[in-house]
Scaffold this active site. Structure first.
Site, PDB file in Angstrom:
ATOM      1  N   THR A  52     -21.344 -20.494 -30.980  1.00 57.65           N
ATOM      2  CA  THR A  52     -20.008 -20.303 -30.412  1.00 57.65           C
ATOM      3  C   THR A  52     -18.958 -21.246 -30.995  1.00 57.65           C
ATOM      4  O   THR A  52     -17.766 -20.951 -30.946  1.00 57.65           O
ATOM      5  CB  THR A  52     -20.029 -20.479 -28.883  1.00 57.65           C
TER       6      THR A  52
ATOM      7  N   THR B 220     -26.468 -21.475 -30.520  1.00 58.19           N
ATOM      8  CA  THR B 220     -27.059 -21.691 -29.200  1.00 58.19           C
ATOM      9  C   THR B 220     -27.908 -20.514 -28.754  1.00 58.19           C
ATOM     10  O   THR B 220     -28.909 -20.690 -28.049  1.00 58.19           O
ATOM     11  CB  THR B 220     -25.950 -21.959 -28.166  1.00 58.19           C
TER      12      THR B 220
END
Length: 332
Positions: A96, A16
């Protein structure tokens, strides 16, 4: 750029932090792993006042698609760069979703002669409130800091410093998604101030990076499970099973029976907790290990799986000796 600044290498893998969206107002809908690492660095000009930063695009993936091959590549690139006499630290940008598993793998396998710091973002780089730039800056600050030496692999996100062994994602979308549930973060970063409040628990002895990864899977204990998944895994040749058990390692009797049968086939069975925090109590005795299955202690099921894979790769006979397996698990 001053030659007196420390040299920091950034190894980029996507995630991300390298994500982008056509809608700056959205932090939930975007394409991960699209922005090259050079562009990420250009977005943080303050880095030039902290370190001499250079980057390598090791991969460009959404971390939900992490592979053992990429783990092995990361280990090799860490070894390459940390052997350079003027490299003061290494930063890894990562998604993540599986960061805690990569962090655990590196914690268990990397001797870390220089600081190795993983960082990430919960919002894409195009978001109105992107958290990636500050996380990247803070990670470089920690990697360049003298106090980070000897601390092993670290995770820096949301102005906190976590031990790679302990860090876990605990929220779907918040910028403070990462926690160290059992003992809290190691310290924090605020602007130029890097503070370590405690030392991490080191790996007793680093484990080799496998050339052949044993098949280890996770099953969960919940109300009224069947034994189908355990039986299917054994039939498929699984070498280890981590059970995401209820509470303090409790396993439903039906699932427990299937796992006991698996253990009779020399499949290594390990109990972790699905709760997200706390230790799974050790069996009362070596004899109890056989029926109660070894404990992963404070490792969540995903970290326990990484540890079990590495242990079995180094010593395949552990599945036949639950007491010895418990001793090995307890060492990490």
């Amino acid at each position: 750029m001053s030659d007196t600044l420390p040299r920091i290498v950034v190894l980029a893998t996507g995630g991300t932090i390298a994500g982008a969206s056509g809608n700056p107002g959205s932090s939930a809908h975007y394409q991960a792993a699209t922005v090259p690492v050079g562009t990420l660095l250009q977005a943080v000009p303050t880095l030039a006042r902290v370190a001499r930063v250079e980057a390598e695009q090791v991969a460009q993936i959404d971390s939900k698609d992490m592979t053992f091959a990429l783990w092995s590549t990361l280990a090799a690139r860490i070894a390459h760069w940390s052997a350079q006499p003027d490299v003061a630290g290494i930063v890894i940008t990562h998604g993540t979703d599986t960061l805690e598993e990569t962090a655990m793998f590196l914690h268990l396998t990397q001797p870390c002669p220089v600081p190795v710091v993983l960082t990430a973002a919960m919002r894409p780089s195009t978001s109105l409130s992107a958290d990636g730039p500050l996380n990247l800056l803070d990670a470089v600050r920690v990697a360049a800091h003298a106090d980070a030496r000897g601390k092993g692999v670290l995770v820096v996100i949301n102005q906190q410093i976590h031990a790679a062994r302990d860090a876990a994602k605990a929220h779907t979308s918040a910028v403070n998604a990462f926690v160290s549930a059992s003992c809290g973060p190691l310290g924090f970063v605020q602007d130029d101030y890097v503070r370590f409040a405690r030392a991490p628990l080191p790996a007793v002895a680093h484990l080799p990076v496998p050339s052949d990864w044993p098949l280890v899977e996770i099953v969960a204990s919940y109300a009224a499970p069947s034994r189908f998944m355990v039986d299917a895994l054994v039939a498929a040749g699984v070498r280890g099973i981590v059970v995401a058990a209820a509470g303090n390692g409790s396993v439903h009797e039906v699932l427990g029976g299937a796992l006991a049968d698996a253990a009779m086939e020399e499949v290594a069975v390990v109990r972790a907790s699905r709760t997200g925090a706390g230790h799974v109590a050790l069996p009362a005795s070596a004899r109890a290990v056989v029926g109660g299955f070894p404990s992963a202690l404070d490792h969540n099921p995903y970290k326990a799986r990484v540890l079990l894979m590495l242990l079995l790769a180094a010593d395949p006979s552990l599945g036949a000796d639950p007491a010895r397996l418990q001793a090995r698990l307890a060492a990490y």
